[in-house]
Design a protein around this motif. Sequence first.
Motif, PDB file in Angstrom:
ATOM      1  N   THR A 119     -51.334  46.508 -46.241  1.00 39.29           N
ATOM      2  CA  THR A 119     -51.011  45.089 -46.165  1.00 39.29           C
ATOM      3  C   THR A 119     -50.107  44.818 -44.961  1.00 39.29           C
ATOM      4  OG1 THR A 119     -49.009  45.267 -47.516  1.00 39.29           O
ATOM      5  CG2 THR A 119     -51.119  44.927 -48.687  1.00 39.29           C
ATOM      6  N   ASP A 121     -47.347  43.202 -45.090  1.00 38.31           N
ATOM      7  CA  ASP A 121     -45.977  43.469 -45.528  1.00 38.31           C
ATOM      8  C   ASP A 121     -45.655  44.959 -45.437  1.00 38.31           C
ATOM      9  OD1 ASP A 121     -45.476  40.822 -45.995  1.00 38.31           O
ATOM     10  OD2 ASP A 121     -45.777  40.932 -48.177  1.00 38.31           O
ATOM     11  N   THR A 124     -45.126  45.886 -41.783  1.00 36.06           N
ATOM     12  CA  THR A 124     -43.811  45.399 -41.362  1.00 36.06           C
ATOM     13  C   THR A 124     -42.702  46.312 -41.877  1.00 36.06           C
ATOM     14  OG1 THR A 124     -44.522  43.093 -41.264  1.00 36.06           O
ATOM     15  CG2 THR A 124     -42.178  43.494 -41.577  1.00 36.06           C
ATOM     16  N   ALA A 125     -42.768  46.655 -43.165  1.00 34.34           N
ATOM     17  CA  ALA A 125     -41.723  47.475 -43.776  1.00 34.34           C
ATOM     18  C   ALA A 125     -41.663  48.861 -43.133  1.00 34.34           C
ATOM     19  CB  ALA A 125     -41.958  47.597 -45.277  1.00 34.34           C
ATOM     20  N   SER A 219     -35.876  42.840 -39.647  1.00 33.35           N
ATOM     21  CA  SER A 219     -36.732  41.680 -39.885  1.00 33.35           C
ATOM     22  C   SER A 219     -35.891  40.425 -40.128  1.00 33.35           C
ATOM     23  CB  SER A 219     -37.636  41.938 -41.097  1.00 33.35           C
ATOM     24  OG  SER A 219     -38.486  40.831 -41.332  1.00 33.35           O
TER      25      SER A 219
END
Length: 232
Positions: A119, A121, A124-125, A219
């Motif tokens: 995903t 997310d 990004t993580a 972030s």
Amino acid sequence: MTATRRERLADDALLLHLGAETPPIDDATNARVHRLAARIRAAAPAWLRDLVPAYASLAVFFDPDAIDASDVERWLDAQLADGDSATVATGSRCIEIPVVYGGDFGEDLDSAAQELGITADALTARHAAGIYTVAMIGFAPGFPYLSGLDPALALPRLATPRTRVPAGSVAIGGAQTGLYPRESPGGWRLIGRTPLRLFDPTRASPSLLAPGDRVRFVSIDADAFARMDAET
């Protein structure tokens, strides 16, 4: 520590090759480059003008009116012969880079995540979880090539580079991540953007990041980006 090859770049510059110049990227070799650069800076010979580290090589610029190239070569050979026998502080810093991931700030995030089978997310993580090292500055003034990318996030460059990449863009290109210091063409995958000014020729140190620095991405949201952008 030994140089695999040494060459003269010009009347005032020598290039020391400490390892292979082609992929895969060797973090251990890059660390040797930065340790050697730190040793030379610590010695601070009067004839030294500049040092330019790369992934597997170190360019040494000197004053040709103060010393002959052959004498510089002998001096560098002595530094290489000492290897890592003496510990020299590299002076590296850890710098946090605020980033808005995805959307208008990182238009390739969703497609990159889909290609990786995760995903947006998760991408990004995992990207923000890394501690990166500025392996070298190149391509454009202030452009940092960062080692330390999670291998699972490696992505090929775009088949057709963009003609315009916004300044501050955070991107993945192959096994590396990096930041575009100013608007320019580019073929890396854009996953976010920072409001920080990565290169400003009016500053005492124009480049925000230097070879050997460590980097963490943090972030942030669009509102925080707007506030920080107005302050820089």
